[in-house]
Scaffold this active site. Sequence first.
Site, PDB file in Angstrom:
ATOM      1  N   HIS A 428      23.412  20.985  21.946  1.00 26.40           N
ATOM      2  CA  HIS A 428      22.642  22.131  22.427  1.00 26.40           C
ATOM      3  C   HIS A 428      23.485  23.406  22.417  1.00 26.40           C
ATOM      4  O   HIS A 428      23.053  24.458  21.944  1.00 26.40           O
ATOM      5  CB  HIS A 428      22.119  21.864  23.848  1.00 26.40           C
ATOM      6  CG  HIS A 428      21.419  23.042  24.453  1.00 26.40           C
ATOM      7  ND1 HIS A 428      22.082  23.965  25.235  1.00 26.40           N
ATOM      8  CD2 HIS A 428      20.144  23.475  24.342  1.00 26.40           C
ATOM      9  CE1 HIS A 428      21.231  24.897  25.599  1.00 26.40           C
ATOM     10  NE2 HIS A 428      20.047  24.627  25.079  1.00 26.40           N
ATOM     11  N   ARG A 518      45.507  23.185  -2.242  1.00 25.66           N
ATOM     12  CA  ARG A 518      46.780  22.666  -1.739  1.00 25.66           C
ATOM     13  C   ARG A 518      46.574  21.402  -0.914  1.00 25.66           C
ATOM     14  O   ARG A 518      45.927  21.439   0.122  1.00 25.66           O
ATOM     15  CB  ARG A 518      47.456  23.722  -0.869  1.00 25.66           C
ATOM     16  CG  ARG A 518      47.883  24.970  -1.607  1.00 25.66           C
ATOM     17  CD  ARG A 518      48.503  25.927  -0.596  1.00 25.66           C
ATOM     18  NE  ARG A 518      49.120  27.071  -1.221  1.00 25.66           N
ATOM     19  CZ  ARG A 518      48.931  28.326  -0.836  1.00 25.66           C
ATOM     20  NH1 ARG A 518      48.095  28.575   0.161  1.00 25.66           N
ATOM     21  NH2 ARG A 518      49.556  29.315  -1.431  1.00 25.66           N
ATOM     22  N   ARG A 586      46.442  20.484  -6.487  1.00 23.12           N
ATOM     23  CA  ARG A 586      47.880  20.300  -6.686  1.00 23.12           C
ATOM     24  C   ARG A 586      48.348  19.105  -5.863  1.00 23.12           C
ATOM     25  O   ARG A 586      48.098  19.035  -4.659  1.00 23.12           O
ATOM     26  CB  ARG A 586      48.654  21.564  -6.264  1.00 23.12           C
ATOM     27  CG  ARG A 586      50.151  21.465  -6.555  1.00 23.12           C
ATOM     28  CD  ARG A 586      50.869  22.750  -6.198  1.00 23.12           C
ATOM     29  NE  ARG A 586      50.913  22.979  -4.755  1.00 23.12           N
ATOM     30  CZ  ARG A 586      51.345  24.105  -4.197  1.00 23.12           C
ATOM     31  NH1 ARG A 586      51.755  25.107  -4.958  1.00 23.12           N
ATOM     32  NH2 ARG A 586      51.358  24.240  -2.883  1.00 23.12           N
ATOM     33  N   GLU A 688      56.601  26.931 -12.848  1.00 21.93           N
ATOM     34  CA  GLU A 688      57.313  27.622 -11.776  1.00 21.93           C
ATOM     35  C   GLU A 688      58.829  27.522 -11.923  1.00 21.93           C
ATOM     36  O   GLU A 688      59.577  28.017 -11.088  1.00 21.93           O
ATOM     37  CB  GLU A 688      56.875  27.042 -10.422  1.00 21.93           C
ATOM     38  CG  GLU A 688      56.970  25.529 -10.344  1.00 21.93           C
ATOM     39  CD  GLU A 688      56.275  24.941  -9.132  1.00 21.93           C
ATOM     40  OE1 GLU A 688      56.088  25.660  -8.142  1.00 21.93           O
ATOM     41  OE2 GLU A 688      55.907  23.761  -9.184  1.00 21.93           O
ATOM     42  N   SER A 710      54.008  31.760  -9.396  1.00 18.82           N
ATOM     43  CA  SER A 710      54.862  32.959  -9.482  1.00 18.82           C
ATOM     44  C   SER A 710      55.906  33.033  -8.368  1.00 18.82           C
ATOM     45  O   SER A 710      56.968  33.614  -8.554  1.00 18.82           O
ATOM     46  CB  SER A 710      53.996  34.223  -9.488  1.00 18.82           C
ATOM     47  OG  SER A 710      53.193  34.287  -8.330  1.00 18.82           O
ATOM     48  N   ASN A 711      55.619  32.424  -7.194  1.00 23.38           N
ATOM     49  CA  ASN A 711      56.598  32.476  -6.099  1.00 23.38           C
ATOM     50  C   ASN A 711      57.894  31.771  -6.482  1.00 23.38           C
ATOM     51  O   ASN A 711      58.995  32.326  -6.390  1.00 23.38           O
ATOM     52  CB  ASN A 711      56.019  31.817  -4.836  1.00 23.38           C
ATOM     53  CG  ASN A 711      54.814  32.559  -4.289  1.00 23.38           C
ATOM     54  OD1 ASN A 711      54.466  33.628  -4.760  1.00 23.38           O
ATOM     55  ND2 ASN A 711      54.175  31.983  -3.294  1.00 23.38           N
ATOM     56  N   ASP A 712      57.768  30.507  -6.932  1.00 23.76           N
ATOM     57  CA  ASP A 712      58.959  29.747  -7.310  1.00 23.76           C
ATOM     58  C   ASP A 712      59.569  30.265  -8.604  1.00 23.76           C
ATOM     59  O   ASP A 712      60.792  30.239  -8.781  1.00 23.76           O
ATOM     60  CB  ASP A 712      58.627  28.263  -7.441  1.00 23.76           C
ATOM     61  CG  ASP A 712      58.758  27.535  -6.106  1.00 23.76           C
ATOM     62  OD1 ASP A 712      59.408  28.086  -5.197  1.00 23.76           O
ATOM     63  OD2 ASP A 712      58.203  26.430  -5.961  1.00 23.76           O
ATOM     64  N   CYS A 759      48.503  30.813  -9.959  1.00 22.19           N
ATOM     65  CA  CYS A 759      48.071  30.448  -8.613  1.00 22.19           C
ATOM     66  C   CYS A 759      49.099  30.858  -7.568  1.00 22.19           C
ATOM     67  O   CYS A 759      49.090  30.352  -6.455  1.00 22.19           O
ATOM     68  CB  CYS A 759      47.791  28.949  -8.519  1.00 22.19           C
ATOM     69  SG  CYS A 759      49.199  27.925  -8.958  1.00 22.19           S
TER      70      CYS A 759
END
Length: 831
Positions: A428, A518, A586, A688, A710-712, A759
């Site tokens: 409810h 992820r 991934r 990466e 792109s980060n790694d 990604c």
Amino acid sequence: MPKKKTKPYIIWFNKLGIKDVPLVGGKNASLGEMYRKLTDKGVKVPNGFAITAPAYFHFVREGKIMKQIREILKDLNTHSLENLRTRGKKVRYALLAGEMPLDLEMKIRENYRLMEKEYGKNVDVAVRSSATAEDLPDASFAGQQETFLNIRGESALLEATRKCFASLFTDRAISYREDKGFGHFKVGLSVSVQKMVRSDKACSGVMFSIDTESGFKDAILIEGAWGLGENVVQGAVNPDSFYVFKPKLAEGYNAIISRRMGTKKKKMIYANKKGGGIKNTPATETEQSTYVLKDKEILKLAKWAVIIEDHYSKEAKYFKPMDMEWAKDGTTGELFIVQARPETVMSQKDLTVIEDYQISHSGKVLTTGQAVGAKIGAGKANVIHNVKQMSRFKKGEILVTKMTDPDWEPIMKIASAIVTELGGRTSHAAIVSRELGVPAIVGTNNATRKIKMGKPVTVSCAEGSEGKVYAGNIPFKVKTTKISKKKRPKTKIQMIFGTPEEAFSASQIPNDGVGLAREEFIFTSYIKIHPLALLNYGRLKDQVAKKKIAELTNGYKSKKEYFVERLASGIGMIGAAFYPKEVIVRLSDFKSNEYANLVGGRDYEPKEENPMLGWRGASRYYDPKYREAFDLECVAIKKVIEEMGLKNIKVMVPFCRTIEEGKKVIQVMKENGLVQGKDGLEIFVMTEIPANVLLGEQFAEIFDGFSIGSNDLTQLTLGLDRDSSIVDHVGNENNLAVKKLVSQIIKIAKEKKMKIGICGQAPSDFPDFAHFLVEEGIDAISLNPDTVMKMTVDIQKLEARLKKKKKKTDPRSSRGQAKKSTSKGKPKKRK
């Protein structure tokens, strides 16, 4: 002059249809519609009859009660709780004291005896109110009037009927009609008399043919608990919940994409087998740790939900999602639908506007529960323990209580937020808070103890499926986005995603699928346990971890089943939300220190100096020390693809250092039934590591596509440690060396005719980097959901400029030819 035909006081379900709402109310009209038209399609509905609205008006006219009610309500003020309470009580007393006309009483007795002939002497019936203005597409009237269960005998039925008539004037019903603009004397009250399903010996619950949180149309939500269904409807228990994906259900798959076990601590049963009545009793430990429905029963109910929704949508000539109640007979094992009405919240919501509530910072968490909606509310906490305390509640306060029922609605509509200890997403409190647009957290178990009276709190439902109550007033902002369904850009705009509970909402933002799902988020929020700790549970030395694992896995046949089921549910929710668009999952990419933080993980993880560059990604999957855990991961993904039928799922291998590693991982996956190319399964590699670019042609030989991390890639190209804030300023993805590698791998992918996307975080953070990617010809850019709309518009404009620029410089265009003819010197002759 011909005599006016008298409308009947009693009509059986087999003579009723949806067009009879003015005569018998929405509940009875719907029961008749299903009983007549859907029984042949396999939907089971218990038989019964309706005491009609004309019977109610006959009752109030003959007893001269209508005049009394008008007099009592002439100075009604629903904004004053005391005024409302006093007048409601007087009206109900007048109705309860009224004398039942003899002809009506005889008709009720006569038809109850007919039901006894069908079902046996002293048959148990459910007696429910059915108002003639209820269950309309834009007004639910859910729970406004009363229901009485396990009613036995003619006298008990007459008494229950009188109480139903009186419940047309409960405080909440009076208040609701005032708010919706329904006249008190234009609304009639019909009564449903239906054979009880012996769910007191089994289970029951509710079912929606649409997701109640997001309005996602392709999901069916089923909730249930042991015993009679009132506990689930009222939110008196934390129920089991299941999601079923309609498209794959229609194709014959086991399309249960999510299961969540509730505590179900009590159940409602018959108080007296002969005399009627109901009572609550504690559920056994076995019942609490067992799902109320088996898979085949979940799928059967889901199929019925689709049949019911399709039927009502066809009748209405527009999409009409439904809110249903179901029950299982513990004597026969049969399932039944006992009610069906239109869903009235999400079906009316404008899904072209997205409100994004963002809290400025976190704080001290007082309690957590299931978030209802995605809003934030703040104010002083008002802890209410019973209805008598409602008069002290003030507008803008936070309502904190054990559970709500329709009597609480006058204060619910003036609350900034609602927090309850009991109830699920279909309780409810949840249904009414959605209708009111008020954030709510249900099923906290301890809210009235943890939240102090009068203290300021912030109720956040904007951080995923888990709602949080913070101490103090924490600032928040609201971002409104108008969804535009314009032509899609050539470059695919996909999402970076990881939280399964938010997938249904996020999928309604125009997109081209998920470029990065992820698994780590599913591990931390759905599983919470290190897979090797599950596999080696019997040998665990950490007793604290062992106790926690026992609690989390309670109700599962094995620890393996727990891991596979939970991971498959998380992936399945995301896969279904974006179906049939591509969803690239991934594989787990925790670092060793992050794996160690999972329950029981410290015994299985090495202590590395730099975990960022250590035992992670591909190097784990074929390693004998972790292989057994990775096998479970593969089994879960296989379940999603083959059992649930979500063949839009693709797999991505992270941190793959060498060609040899890639081949080993693909082989391990194959041994677990994840065969590259089978059912269209594609396996991507995260690009990466600079080696992924330098050996791009060789990686292209074994994988189906690239996805740039792109980060790694930035970290390893520039020799940075992403976890070190000291050197964080040295560079980002816009660094020329990084861009050269990105450009190179895009070129290789184009030459090899392979898919390539990105990604990493960069396109979300740096629009100019996103522009660089488009100019280089990347196939897809994955972004955080909150940046998708803005970036889509930016990329559409950029693509238009690039197209215009290309046209200008194309020698085949007239402008290009003119430019060539006016240049200095003669054009070279072709050899």
